[in-house]
Design a protein around this motif. Structure first.
Motif, short mmCIF file in Angstrom:
data_model
loop_
_atom_site.label_atom_id
_atom_site.label_comp_id
_atom_site.label_asym_id
_atom_site.label_seq_id
_atom_site.Cartn_x
_atom_site.Cartn_y
_atom_site.Cartn_z
N ARG A 182 0.86 -1.18 0.00
CA ARG A 182 0.00 0.00 0.00
C ARG A 182 0.89 1.22 0.00
NH1 ARG A 182 -4.77 0.09 4.15
NH2 ARG A 182 -5.57 1.45 2.52
N ARG A 183 0.28 2.37 -0.16
CA ARG A 183 1.02 3.63 -0.13
C ARG A 183 0.33 4.56 0.85
NH1 ARG A 183 1.66 8.17 -4.64
NH2 ARG A 183 -0.59 7.93 -4.62
N LEU A 184 1.10 5.15 1.75
CA LEU A 184 0.59 6.16 2.67
C LEU A 184 0.74 7.51 1.98
CD1 LEU A 184 -0.46 6.61 5.61
CD2 LEU A 184 1.90 7.21 6.17
N VAL A 185 -0.36 8.23 1.82
CA VAL A 185 -0.36 9.52 1.14
C VAL A 185 -0.79 10.59 2.14
CG1 VAL A 185 -1.34 10.87 -0.75
CG2 VAL A 185 -0.99 8.40 -1.03
N LEU A 186 0.06 11.62 2.30
CA LEU A 186 -0.27 12.72 3.19
C LEU A 186 -1.02 13.79 2.42
CD1 LEU A 186 3.07 13.12 5.18
CD2 LEU A 186 1.12 11.61 5.64
N ARG A 187 -2.11 14.27 3.00
CA ARG A 187 -2.93 15.32 2.37
C ARG A 187 -3.06 16.47 3.38
NH1 ARG A 187 -8.54 13.21 0.84
NH2 ARG A 187 -7.45 12.58 -1.04
N GLY A 188 -3.08 17.68 2.87
CA GLY A 188 -3.33 18.84 3.72
C GLY A 188 -2.26 19.06 4.78
N VAL A 189 -1.00 18.86 4.41
CA VAL A 189 0.09 19.04 5.37
C VAL A 189 0.22 20.54 5.67
CG1 VAL A 189 2.54 18.70 5.81
CG2 VAL A 189 1.29 17.02 4.44
N ARG A 233 11.02 13.59 0.25
CA ARG A 233 11.47 12.75 -0.86
C ARG A 233 11.05 11.29 -0.69
NH1 ARG A 233 17.58 14.75 -2.31
NH2 ARG A 233 17.06 16.94 -2.59
N ILE A 234 10.71 10.93 0.53
CA ILE A 234 10.35 9.55 0.85
C ILE A 234 8.84 9.38 0.93
CG2 ILE A 234 10.52 7.76 2.63
CD1 ILE A 234 13.25 9.05 3.38
N LEU A 235 8.19 10.34 1.59
CA LEU A 235 6.74 10.26 1.80
C LEU A 235 5.98 10.76 0.57
CD1 LEU A 235 6.70 11.71 5.41
CD2 LEU A 235 6.20 9.35 4.78
N ALA A 236 4.84 10.16 0.31
CA ALA A 236 3.97 10.65 -0.76
C ALA A 236 3.13 11.78 -0.19
CB ALA A 236 3.08 9.52 -1.27
N ILE A 237 3.28 12.97 -0.76
CA ILE A 237 2.54 14.13 -0.28
C ILE A 237 1.69 14.64 -1.45
CG2 ILE A 237 2.70 16.46 0.67
CD1 ILE A 237 5.49 15.59 1.77
N GLU A 238 0.38 14.67 -1.19
CA GLU A 238 -0.55 15.12 -2.22
C GLU A 238 -0.35 16.60 -2.48
OE1 GLU A 238 -5.05 15.24 -1.72
OE2 GLU A 238 -4.66 13.21 -2.46
N ALA A 239 -0.29 16.98 -3.74
CA ALA A 239 -0.09 18.37 -4.10
C ALA A 239 -1.33 19.19 -3.75
CB ALA A 239 0.19 18.50 -5.61
N GLU A 240 -1.09 20.41 -3.30
CA GLU A 240 -2.21 21.32 -2.98
C GLU A 240 -2.86 21.75 -4.29
OE1 GLU A 240 -3.20 22.20 0.19
OE2 GLU A 240 -1.76 20.70 0.84
N GLY A 241 -4.12 22.04 -4.20
CA GLY A 241 -4.77 22.58 -5.38
C GLY A 241 -5.91 21.78 -5.79
#
Length: 99
Positions: A69-76, A91-99
């Motif tokens: 699975r992939r952990l995706v961070l949203r709204g950081v 660079r390691i964590l998946a961070i959802e782009a704002e917008g």
């Protein structure tokens, strides 16, 4: 600290720190273990985190990877985004782009 959601998306709010780490770890591991696909961690309502809280997120990231699975961070929040950049964890964590 409060966590609500299911195995596909969790909303984390309050403080993610040494006092809340055990409960957060349990909730995240349960969500990772009981679902499939991406697990979105919405941090919009998160006020702060410390090194222990960041460790909980990194542990969930590793566990998700082991479960395919992939952990995706949203709204950081911006101050936490800066910490992720400073520690190069962005660079390691998946961070959802704002917008």
């Amino acid at each position: 600290m409060h966590i609500r959601g299911d195995h596909a998306e969790l909303m984390v709010g309050g403080r993610l720190d040494v006092r809340s780490a055990a409960d957060a770890r349990t909730a995240l591991h349960t969500a990772v273990d009981s679902g499939r696909g991406d697990l979105v961690l919405d941090l919009t309502e998160l006020d702060s985190w410390d090194a222990t809280g960041l460790g909980v997120i990194m542990g969930a990231h590793r566990r998700a990877g082991r479960a395919n699975r992939r952990l995706v961070l949203r709204g950081v929040p911006p101050q936490m985004q800066r910490l992720l950049v400073a520690t190069r964890l962005h660079r390691i964590l998946a961070i959802e782009a704002e917008g």
